[in-house]
Design an enzyme around this catalytic site. Structure first.
Site, PDB file in Angstrom:
ATOM      1  N   ASP A   1      16.744  12.662  32.687  1.00 38.92           N
ATOM      2  CA  ASP A   1      17.746  13.757  32.420  1.00 38.92           C
ATOM      3  C   ASP A   1      17.447  15.070  32.941  1.00 38.92           C
ATOM      4  OD1 ASP A   1      19.903  13.914  29.407  1.00 38.92           O
ATOM      5  OD2 ASP A   1      19.505  15.532  31.134  1.00 38.92           O
TER       6      ASP A   1
ATOM      7  N   ASP B   1      23.926  13.608  35.315  1.00 39.95           N
ATOM      8  CA  ASP B   1      22.493  13.974  35.270  1.00 39.95           C
ATOM      9  C   ASP B   1      21.585  13.154  34.629  1.00 39.95           C
ATOM     10  OD1 ASP B   1      22.776  14.711  32.628  1.00 39.95           O
ATOM     11  OD2 ASP B   1      21.607  16.437  32.795  1.00 39.95           O
ATOM     12  N   GLU B   2      21.981  11.859  34.536  1.00 38.86           N
ATOM     13  CA  GLU B   2      21.165  10.857  33.770  1.00 38.86           C
ATOM     14  C   GLU B   2      21.298   9.438  34.359  1.00 38.86           C
ATOM     15  OE1 GLU B   2      21.496  10.595  28.882  1.00 38.86           O
ATOM     16  OE2 GLU B   2      23.388  11.186  30.105  1.00 38.86           O
TER      17      GLU B   2
HETATM   18  P1  TTP Z   1      23.418  17.435  29.619  1.00 39.08           P
HETATM   19  O1  TTP Z   1      22.554  16.596  30.175  1.00 39.08           O
HETATM   20  O2  TTP Z   1      24.145  17.095  28.112  1.00 39.08           O
HETATM   21  O3  TTP Z   1      23.005  18.803  29.441  1.00 39.08           O
HETATM   22  P2  TTP Z   1      22.165  19.899  30.298  1.00 39.08           P
HETATM   23  O4  TTP Z   1      21.701  18.883  31.408  1.00 39.08           O
HETATM   24  O5  TTP Z   1      22.940  20.918  30.667  1.00 39.08           O
HETATM   25  O6  TTP Z   1      20.937  20.278  29.453  1.00 39.08           O
HETATM   26  P3  TTP Z   1      19.629  19.125  28.912  1.00 39.08           P
HETATM   27  O7  TTP Z   1      18.307  20.055  29.280  1.00 39.08           O
HETATM   28  O8  TTP Z   1      19.845  19.490  27.408  1.00 39.08           O
HETATM   29  O9  TTP Z   1      19.960  18.094  29.407  1.00 39.08           O
HETATM   30  O10 TTP Z   1      24.892  17.133  30.389  1.00 39.08           O
HETATM   31  C1  TTP Z   1      24.597  17.612  31.894  1.00 39.08           C
HETATM   32  C2  TTP Z   1      25.515  18.485  32.672  1.00 39.08           C
HETATM   33  O11 TTP Z   1      26.791  17.758  32.246  1.00 39.08           O
HETATM   34  C3  TTP Z   1      25.591  19.735  31.778  1.00 39.08           C
HETATM   35  O12 TTP Z   1      24.721  20.573  32.789  1.00 39.08           O
HETATM   36  C4  TTP Z   1      26.875  20.282  32.114  1.00 39.08           C
HETATM   37  C5  TTP Z   1      27.624  19.028  32.228  1.00 39.08           C
HETATM   38  N1  TTP Z   1      28.535  18.798  30.977  1.00 39.08           N
HETATM   39  C6  TTP Z   1      30.092  18.943  31.032  1.00 39.08           C
HETATM   40  O13 TTP Z   1      30.432  18.777  31.977  1.00 39.08           O
HETATM   41  N2  TTP Z   1      30.750  18.488  29.904  1.00 39.08           N
HETATM   42  C7  TTP Z   1      30.105  18.516  28.760  1.00 39.08           C
HETATM   43  O14 TTP Z   1      31.041  18.312  27.621  1.00 39.08           O
HETATM   44  C8  TTP Z   1      28.715  18.577  28.538  1.00 39.08           C
HETATM   45  C9  TTP Z   1      28.093  18.267  27.175  1.00 39.08           C
HETATM   46  C10 TTP Z   1      28.053  18.612  29.669  1.00 39.08           C
HETATM   47 MG    MG Z   2      20.677  17.173  31.196  1.00 42.53          MG
END
Ligand code: TTP
Ligand code: MG
Length: 407
Positions: free
Chosen positions: A10, A104-105
């Protein structure tokens, strides 16, 4: 089932990290990625901004209040989907068994391949390093015996983490862990469990199944298994990306009417578009194939400025090609295909118009999936089919048509 080794990768602050990579001036600074609408909210924020308490979902005033020198960056979905596609190419070097779960996962089943890279942790280190070198993005990797545990381990190891929790370490990890940390246990279930005196995963795993069943129905057993760190869901492997998504049909009889040809083209465009949407792909080359009664086959393609999987954009490109040629005879077969394929992920679109279009297409696809293709389709079919000899129109109160295709 034999024990698996599942890796969950992730990206850290994904959209913000991509923006910081694209613009070096943003690196090391508190930034928030926002949508383009006037009353937009923070979609994500860099770890520098998180230190000030800036949270996803805050409006820009709240974010500025928390961090006065925050920099707002409007989101650019194209950059993120491109990076997501490139990340998948990196993962593919380590195993063919990949599920790109969100933008992103990803889950990787590395059971069969980790030894080629020196073991699970060494493999994960190589992935982290490759992503860092290529995109200057940190990511967190959790490794466990199933997707539930690997996801949990990645969540609790953020940021820039790497941890492997083996089969025999799972119960210790879960013993004191609050139930809300488990993937799939939301606020409502957490509340109900807490009301029953079940606060930790350890307690959930030991709770009598009859008690859980009386409160949660068939989900009760599933919850108990989760409390024990067990998870039946295996990764749903993404095939390597297709090169082309296409459909063709031999028409029930040879036709020369342009309006009828266009009606079939719209139908074919819809089949191509909905398949692309269902599997999360978009393409930027549209090809029209025409076969004449003497079996001579003609094809011509056009390139679009942007990738698409929208029925009407595919259709318009097809019509443009049709307009540019002179038919030498009646048409026996028609085909539409989409190529120059890219993967798109089902993340919340940042832009209102796109979101609306996407929601509409999603709703149409869902109904067609449930009730069979073409239960719902574009009203413009009606404008083009003169006499419904082959396609039988049936208007519905909602203004869409029920189309049956005669074989
Ligand atoms: P996440 O993996 O939840 O968040 P992140 O990568 O920004 O932070 P972390 O280090 O905690 O993993 O989400 C991935 C991307 O998806 C995030 O950068 C923005 C996008 N996103 C949306 O478009 N809508 C949403 O509701 C959320 C939670 C994230
Ligand atoms: Mg993330």
């Amino acid at each position: 089932m034999t024990s698996r080794i599942i890796l969950c990768a992730d990206m850290d602050a994904f959209f913000a990290s991509v923006e910081q990579q694209a613009n070096p001036k943003l690196r090391g600074k508190p930034i928030a990625v926002i949508g383009s609408a006037a009353r937009t909210v923070v979609v994500t924020r860099s770890y520098e901004a998180r230190a000030f308490g800036v949270k996803t979902g805050m409006n820009i005033y709240e974010a500025k209040n928390a961090c006065p020198h925050i920099i707002f960056v409007p989101g650019d979905n194209e950059k993120y989907t491109y990076t997501c596609g490139e990340l998948e190419k990196i993962y593919r070097k380590y195993t063919p068994d990949i599920e790109v779960y969100s933008i992103d996962e990803a889950f990787l089943d590395i059971t069969e391949t980790h030894h080629l890279f020196g073991g699970p942790v060494e493999l994960a280190e190589q992935i982290k390093q490759e992503i860092k070198e290529r995109f200057n993005i940190n990511c967190t990797i959790g490794i466990g015996p199933n997707i539930l545990i690997s996801k949990l381990v990645s969540d609790i190891s953020k940021p820039d983490g790497l941890r492997w929790v083996k089969d025999d370490e799972v119960s210790l990890l879960l013993e004191e862990l609050p139930v809300k940390e488990l993937w799939g246990i939301g606020p409502k279930t957490t509340e109900k469990l807490m009301a029953m005196g079940i606060n930790t995963c350890g307690a959930l795993g030991r709770a009598p199944v009859s008690l859980l069943r009386s409160r949660f129905g068939i989900m009760g057993e599933h919850l108990k298994a989760m409390g024990q760190g067990r998870c039946e869901r295996v990764i749903s492997v993404n095939e390597a990306d297709p090169k082309t998504i296409g459909h063709s049909m031999t028409l029930p009889k040879d036709i020369s009417s342009i309006r009828q040809i266009e009606a079939y083209m719209l139908q074919l465009s819809d089949m191509v578009g909905s398949r692309a949407r269902k599997h999360g792909f978009a393409g930027s080359t549209v090809r029209l194939t025409i076969r004449y009664p003497d079996f001579e086959t003609f094809t011509k393609q056009t390139h679009l400025p942007e990738h698409t999987n929208h029925t009407q954009e595919i259709y318009r490109a097809g019509v443009q090609i049709l307009d540019s040629i002179k038919l030498k005879d009646k048409v026996r077969l028609l085909g539409i295909s989409l190529s120059s394929i890219e993967r798109v992920t089902g993340q919340m679109p940042l832009f209102k118009e796109k979101a609306k279009q996407k929601a509409l297409l999603g709703a149409v696809d869902a109904i067609n999936d449930k009730y069979g293709e073409f239960k719902i389709t574009w009203a413009s079919y009606s404008a083009m089919v003169e006499r419904p000899k082959v396609i039988a129109p049936a208007w519905r109160p909602s203004g869409v048509r029920n189309i049956k295709i005669k074989k």
